[in-house]
Design a protein around this motif. Structure first.
Motif, short mmCIF file in Angstrom:
data_model
loop_
_atom_site.label_atom_id
_atom_site.label_comp_id
_atom_site.label_asym_id
_atom_site.label_seq_id
_atom_site.Cartn_x
_atom_site.Cartn_y
_atom_site.Cartn_z
N PRO A 46 41.72 -13.00 19.26
CA PRO A 46 42.76 -12.21 18.60
C PRO A 46 43.37 -13.03 17.47
CG PRO A 46 43.04 -12.25 21.00
CD PRO A 46 42.01 -13.28 20.68
N THR A 47 43.53 -12.43 16.31
CA THR A 47 44.13 -13.13 15.18
C THR A 47 44.85 -12.13 14.30
OG1 THR A 47 43.70 -14.47 13.20
CG2 THR A 47 41.94 -12.98 13.91
N GLY A 48 45.98 -12.54 13.77
CA GLY A 48 46.74 -11.69 12.87
C GLY A 48 46.65 -12.15 11.43
N ILE A 49 45.63 -12.96 11.10
CA ILE A 49 45.56 -13.56 9.77
C ILE A 49 44.73 -12.72 8.81
CG2 ILE A 49 44.83 -15.60 8.48
CD1 ILE A 49 45.41 -17.23 11.04
N GLU A 100 51.57 -19.38 1.41
CA GLU A 100 52.82 -19.17 2.15
C GLU A 100 52.81 -17.83 2.87
OE1 GLU A 100 55.45 -21.00 2.77
OE2 GLU A 100 54.98 -22.76 1.57
N TRP A 101 52.26 -16.82 2.23
CA TRP A 101 52.16 -15.50 2.87
C TRP A 101 51.29 -15.59 4.12
CZ3 TRP A 101 54.17 -10.91 3.47
CH2 TRP A 101 53.38 -9.88 4.00
N LEU A 102 50.17 -16.31 4.01
CA LEU A 102 49.27 -16.44 5.14
C LEU A 102 49.92 -17.23 6.27
CD1 LEU A 102 46.34 -15.33 5.27
CD2 LEU A 102 45.55 -17.67 5.05
N TRP A 103 50.68 -18.26 5.93
CA TRP A 103 51.30 -19.10 6.95
C TRP A 103 52.48 -18.43 7.63
CZ3 TRP A 103 51.69 -23.82 3.14
CH2 TRP A 103 50.43 -24.43 3.03
N THR A 104 53.32 -17.76 6.85
CA THR A 104 54.62 -17.31 7.37
C THR A 104 54.83 -15.81 7.35
OG1 THR A 104 55.75 -17.44 5.23
CG2 THR A 104 55.60 -19.48 6.52
N LEU A 133 36.79 -15.85 10.95
CA LEU A 133 36.33 -17.02 11.69
C LEU A 133 34.98 -17.51 11.17
CD1 LEU A 133 37.42 -16.30 15.34
CD2 LEU A 133 38.23 -18.10 13.86
N ALA A 134 34.97 -17.99 9.92
CA ALA A 134 33.79 -18.66 9.40
C ALA A 134 33.57 -19.94 10.22
CB ALA A 134 33.98 -18.99 7.92
N ALA A 135 32.40 -20.56 10.04
CA ALA A 135 32.03 -21.71 10.88
C ALA A 135 33.06 -22.82 10.81
CB ALA A 135 30.65 -22.22 10.47
N SER A 136 33.52 -23.14 9.60
CA SER A 136 34.49 -24.23 9.46
C SER A 136 35.83 -23.86 10.11
CB SER A 136 34.70 -24.57 7.99
OG SER A 136 35.17 -23.44 7.26
N THR A 137 36.19 -22.60 10.05
CA THR A 137 37.46 -22.16 10.65
C THR A 137 37.37 -22.20 12.17
OG1 THR A 137 37.85 -20.74 8.74
CG2 THR A 137 39.15 -20.29 10.71
N LEU A 138 36.21 -21.86 12.72
CA LEU A 138 36.04 -21.97 14.16
C LEU A 138 36.18 -23.43 14.59
CD1 LEU A 138 35.35 -20.85 16.93
CD2 LEU A 138 32.92 -21.03 16.34
N GLY A 171 43.88 -22.06 4.86
CA GLY A 171 43.43 -21.15 5.91
C GLY A 171 43.29 -21.85 7.25
N TRP A 172 42.74 -23.07 7.23
CA TRP A 172 42.61 -23.83 8.48
C TRP A 172 43.98 -24.10 9.08
CZ3 TRP A 172 39.03 -27.59 5.43
CH2 TRP A 172 37.77 -27.00 5.28
N ILE A 173 44.95 -24.38 8.22
CA ILE A 173 46.31 -24.61 8.72
C ILE A 173 46.87 -23.33 9.34
CG2 ILE A 173 48.68 -25.09 8.02
CD1 ILE A 173 46.98 -27.59 8.14
N ALA A 174 46.61 -22.19 8.71
CA ALA A 174 47.08 -20.91 9.25
C ALA A 174 46.50 -20.68 10.64
CB ALA A 174 46.71 -19.77 8.31
N HIS A 175 45.21 -20.95 10.80
CA HIS A 175 44.58 -20.76 12.11
C HIS A 175 45.07 -21.79 13.12
CE1 HIS A 175 41.63 -17.51 11.50
NE2 HIS A 175 41.69 -17.88 10.23
N ALA A 176 45.35 -23.00 12.65
CA ALA A 176 45.90 -24.01 13.56
C ALA A 176 47.27 -23.57 14.09
CB ALA A 176 46.02 -25.35 12.85
#
Length: 419
Positions: free
Chosen positions: A81-84, A113-117, A236-241, A384-389
């Motif tokens: 589940p992801t809201g990004i 900033e939109w993606l993070w917050t 969820l690209a490979a690097s994001t996973l 993007g990686w920070i957003a997923h983290a």
């Protein structure tokens, strides 16, 4: 399963269908009914009495508690589940907003900033702390001259982490503070190729002289800024996973970015843009894309910059950049060559342009190296990686733990002996 009457639910609460609840939980619809019968999940009858609906917050809470993942029918892919980011019908969205529209109207920093917050901060700028930047530059400067941009970015991340004693603070505020300083540090640590301007400008303006010796002009800089914004995330690209796995183990944000960079360097991910650059440069030099495409097909090589598993038509990121490149006079030749690549290949296979071909038009037309697209990709995707983290830090720790299917010899076996 016993449904409660719809009137008894909270009228302002978001409701999910059975299928949506099952997808969020990562289980089959039958399992959702089992949760209801056990009293683990509430439900109400949908309007007209057809099916049931579920409170979205309650479903998410159950997903966090259970951590249950059943194999998906499409090959056992992992589902989170992801809201990004949402990708559907040849379009993609950041937190529900068309990502291409965000990139056309807002800077990379604003989109990050939109993606993070989920909040827009007009005019926001990221600044690298002087001590952190100095450490990153010293570390990058110690690398061999032949090192690639991803090599430099990886060691810059490590140097930045070493200067941050608060890196293990995984609270949202601390993570965001690290991110806002890390991204400009990555840019500032790269070698300078052309004239630079005083600090305090946009990230795109700071990155430009690290990509080419040519001075920046407004239309080309707008394309670079849009490219950065478009590439921030792509589900969820490979690097994001890899980044989410690191975050699941509660690695700090610098380590999360390092995990993403490690995967990004593969030729099938971030480095793919370099292949498109070389192909497009050859087409420009030869004055035609036809023989270049023919050479690729004759030798059994795929034509770079074409096709994407998530889009049936043209990659929306490529479409957006192509439109912006129309306003860059020096891009006319490379843009025409890219379109000829697509048209020529269409005789053989119905493939459309992807983001790598659009990045190649920018890099070829502005005198950038073949690895420039990979650099843009890596810098951009850090956000993007920070957003997923941030999202993963809110989940149960170590929940991403696939099981191996052992195919080796059955035990017990005797101890091996040297020949």
């Amino acid at each position: 399963m016993t449904d409660q009457p719809e009137a008894g639910g909270r009228p302002d609460a978001p409701r999910l269908t059975t299928r949506e609840a099952a997808e969020l939980l990562g289980v089959k619809p039958e399992t959702v009914y089992a949760y209801v019968s056990r009293g683990q999940l509430g439900s109400v009858r949908a309007a007209g009495g057809r099916g049931s609906t579920f409170d979205a917050d309650e479903v998410r809470a159950l997903a966090r508690r259970s951590g249950r993942r059943e194999p998906s029918p499409a090959g056992g892919d992992l589902v989170f589940p992801t809201g990004i980011t949402l990708i559907e019908q040849d379009r993609y969205y950041f937190r529900g907003v068309d990502a291409t529209e965000l990139a056309r109207n807002h800077s990379y920093e604003e989109v990050a900033e939109w993606l993070w917050t989920g909040e827009l901060r007009p005019g926001v700028r990221f600044t690298a702390p002087s001590e952190t930047l100095a450490a990153a530059r010293r570390t990058v400067g110690a690398l061999p001259a032949h090192s690639g941009s991803t090599d430099r970015l990886r060691v810059a991340v490590t140097a930045a982490a070493a200067t941050d004693p608060l890196r293990f603070d995984l609270s949202p505020g601390a993570v965001l503070s690290s991110a806002r300083s890390l991204i400009p540090t990555l840019v500032g640590a790269l070698p300078v190729l052309g004239p630079t301007e005083a600090d305090g400008g946009s990230l795109a303006r700071g990155l430009w002289p690290r990509l080419t010796a040519r001075p920046a002009d407004a239309p080309a800089l707008a394309v670079l800024d849009a490219a950065l914004a478009l590439l921030i995330d792509h589900d969820l690209a490979a690097s994001t996973l890899a980044a989410r796995v690191a975050a699941s183990a509660r690695a700090h944000p610098y380590a999360v970015v390092s995990a993403g960079l490690g995967v990004l360097e593969g030729p099938l991910h971030g480095a793919a843009s370099g292949l498109a650059h070389r192909m497009l440069q050859e087409a420009v030099d030869r004055g035609s894309a036809v023989p270049v495409v023919a050479d690729h097909l004759r030798t059994g090589r795929p034509v770079p910059g074409l096709g994407h598993r998530l889009y049936r038509g043209e990659d929306p990121r490529a479409r957006t950049l192509f439109a912006l490149l129309e306003d860059v006079p020096q891009a006319a030749g490379a843009l025409a060559a890219a379109r000829e690549v697509v048209a020529t290949t269409a005789r053989h296979a119905p493939l459309h342009a992807n983001i790598d071909l659009a990045l190649a038009v920018l890099s070829v037309s502005c005198g950038m190296a073949a690895e420039a697209g990979e650099t843009v990709f890596a810098v951009s995707r850090t956000a993007g990686w920070i957003a997923h983290a941030l999202e993963e830090y809110g989940e149960r720790p170590l929940r991403i733990r696939p099981s191996g299917h052992y195919t080796g010899p059955r035990p017990p076996r005797p101890l091996p002996h040297a020949p």
